[in-house]
Design a protein around this motif. Structure first.
Motif, short mmCIF file in Angstrom:
data_model
loop_
_atom_site.label_atom_id
_atom_site.label_comp_id
_atom_site.label_asym_id
_atom_site.label_seq_id
_atom_site.Cartn_x
_atom_site.Cartn_y
_atom_site.Cartn_z
N LYS A 2 0.85 -1.19 0.10
CA LYS A 2 0.12 -0.22 0.08
C LYS A 2 0.99 1.12 0.00
O LYS A 2 0.24 2.30 -0.38
CB LYS A 2 -0.87 -0.01 1.04
N HIS A 3 2.01 1.19 0.54
CA HIS A 3 2.94 2.33 0.57
C HIS A 3 3.37 2.86 -0.91
O HIS A 3 3.88 4.02 -0.69
CB HIS A 3 4.23 2.03 1.51
N PHE A 4 3.01 2.33 -1.65
CA PHE A 4 3.20 2.72 -3.03
C PHE A 4 2.13 3.56 -3.75
O PHE A 4 2.30 4.36 -4.72
CB PHE A 4 3.57 1.44 -4.33
N TYR A 5 1.07 3.75 -2.92
CA TYR A 5 -0.10 4.15 -3.44
C TYR A 5 -0.69 5.35 -2.50
O TYR A 5 -0.62 5.23 -1.32
CB TYR A 5 -1.47 3.12 -3.73
N THR A 6 -1.70 6.05 -3.08
CA THR A 6 -2.26 7.29 -2.26
C THR A 6 -3.69 6.43 -1.51
O THR A 6 -3.99 5.36 -1.85
CB THR A 6 -2.76 8.27 -3.06
N ALA A 7 -4.05 7.34 -0.73
CA ALA A 7 -5.20 6.76 0.07
C ALA A 7 -6.48 6.61 -0.73
O ALA A 7 -7.05 5.69 -0.89
CB ALA A 7 -5.58 7.74 1.24
N LYS A 8 -6.44 7.36 -1.89
CA LYS A 8 -7.27 7.30 -2.71
C LYS A 8 -7.21 6.18 -3.82
O LYS A 8 -8.21 5.56 -4.15
CB LYS A 8 -7.55 8.63 -3.78
N GLU A 9 -6.00 6.17 -4.18
CA GLU A 9 -5.92 4.82 -5.02
C GLU A 9 -6.11 3.63 -4.26
O GLU A 9 -6.50 2.52 -5.12
CB GLU A 9 -4.20 4.93 -5.52
N VAL A 10 -5.70 3.41 -3.05
CA VAL A 10 -6.09 2.13 -2.38
C VAL A 10 -7.35 2.11 -2.25
O VAL A 10 -7.80 0.88 -2.34
CB VAL A 10 -5.37 2.19 -0.93
N PHE A 43 -13.12 9.89 -1.52
CA PHE A 43 -13.79 10.73 -2.81
C PHE A 43 -15.08 11.51 -2.47
O PHE A 43 -15.91 11.09 -1.62
CB PHE A 43 -13.97 9.57 -3.79
N ASP A 44 -15.25 12.63 -3.25
CA ASP A 44 -16.27 13.21 -3.06
C ASP A 44 -17.28 12.28 -3.78
O ASP A 44 -16.89 11.69 -4.62
CB ASP A 44 -16.53 14.80 -3.26
N GLU A 45 -18.68 12.69 -3.72
CA GLU A 45 -19.68 11.61 -4.40
C GLU A 45 -19.67 11.76 -6.12
O GLU A 45 -19.70 10.94 -6.62
CB GLU A 45 -21.30 12.37 -4.19
N ALA A 46 -19.11 13.06 -6.62
CA ALA A 46 -19.03 12.93 -8.01
C ALA A 46 -17.69 11.89 -8.47
O ALA A 46 -17.76 11.31 -9.34
CB ALA A 46 -18.73 14.30 -8.43
N GLU A 47 -16.69 12.15 -7.72
CA GLU A 47 -15.36 11.53 -8.00
C GLU A 47 -15.71 9.99 -7.66
O GLU A 47 -15.32 9.21 -8.27
CB GLU A 47 -14.28 11.63 -7.03
N LEU A 48 -16.37 9.66 -6.87
CA LEU A 48 -16.91 8.14 -6.44
C LEU A 48 -17.83 7.66 -7.69
O LEU A 48 -17.66 6.51 -7.81
CB LEU A 48 -17.59 8.02 -4.93
N ALA A 49 -18.72 8.34 -8.05
CA ALA A 49 -19.58 7.84 -8.95
C ALA A 49 -18.62 7.70 -10.19
O ALA A 49 -18.98 6.63 -11.14
CB ALA A 49 -20.43 8.98 -9.25
N HIS A 50 -17.94 8.52 -10.66
CA HIS A 50 -16.79 8.20 -11.93
C HIS A 50 -15.85 7.08 -11.53
O HIS A 50 -15.60 6.15 -12.61
CB HIS A 50 -16.05 9.41 -12.05
N VAL A 51 -15.50 6.98 -10.15
CA VAL A 51 -14.59 5.73 -10.01
C VAL A 51 -15.55 4.27 -10.38
O VAL A 51 -15.07 3.41 -10.79
CB VAL A 51 -14.18 5.72 -8.49
N ILE A 52 -16.55 4.26 -9.71
CA ILE A 52 -17.75 3.09 -10.29
C ILE A 52 -17.88 3.15 -11.39
O ILE A 52 -17.89 1.81 -11.96
CB ILE A 52 -19.02 3.38 -9.01
N ALA A 53 -17.91 3.78 -12.23
CA ALA A 53 -18.29 3.86 -13.55
C ALA A 53 -17.11 3.31 -14.33
O ALA A 53 -17.21 2.51 -15.12
CB ALA A 53 -18.75 5.34 -14.06
N ALA A 54 -15.99 4.14 -13.85
CA ALA A 54 -14.63 3.60 -14.71
C ALA A 54 -14.44 1.85 -14.13
O ALA A 54 -14.02 1.36 -15.14
CB ALA A 54 -13.58 4.31 -13.97
N ILE A 55 -14.75 1.41 -12.97
CA ILE A 55 -14.53 0.06 -12.74
C ILE A 55 -15.65 -0.81 -13.53
O ILE A 55 -15.10 -1.73 -14.17
CB ILE A 55 -14.79 -0.10 -11.24
#
Length: 167
Positions: free
Chosen positions: A93-101, A130-142
């Protein structure tokens, strides 16, 4: 037997043949996927998007997508070290940011639905960073990369020939 650790192209097995060209035989669906993918990209950090794509593609065993997104990530400046560590991100995990993890954990939960629903605690950790818009886009990207993986695996896309666009 060669003492060289690397194999030469002459020693490698021949690539498999693709089964079907979905862009040719299902052009409307393929174009819709391209548009969906483009809409997701506009709302997510490009580095995070590539990490998500590589992570899901590893889980789904999509060699074509792994080839493409690893090359895209490298072309965008991602490090080999972080890409290599993705398959064991929980131990590195130390290679990544909290958002990336949080995004990688959510990627695994959404991709491997046979384990059950996305756990509330996984979603909550993602919602914390993540704020709600970011989280929505992360879910969509997945979701989008999982659909692309299914296209790639079902059609047997051939890895190795993809070249990233010049940025």
């Amino acid at each position: 037997m060669t003492t060289d650790a690397m194999t030469t192209p002459d020693e490698r097995l021949a690539p498999h043949k693709p089964r079907i060209n979905l862009a040719e035989f299902a052009p409307d669906a393929y174009k819709a996927m391209i548009r969906l993918d483009a809409s997701v990209r506009r709302g997510i950090d490009p580095t995070l998007a590539e990490l998500i794509k590589i992570c899901a593609s590893q889980i789904n065993h999509c060699a074509f997508c792994l080839d493409m997104h690893t090359k895209d990530a490298l072309a965008a400046g991602e490090t080999v070290e972080r890409i290599v560590q993705l398959s064991a991100w929980e131990e590195s995990k130390h290679f990544y940011t909290a958002k990336e993890v949080a995004a990688l954990e959510l990627t695994e939960a959404i991709t491997v639905l046979t384990d059950g629903f996305v756990p509330d605690e996984v979603y909550a950790r993602a919602a914390e960073v993540f704020d709600e818009a970011e989280l929505a886009h992360v879910i969509a990207a997945i979701t989008v990369i999982n659909a692309w993986n299914r296209f790639g695996v079902a059609s047997r896309g051939v890895p190795g020939e993809y070249r990233p666009a010049q940025r």
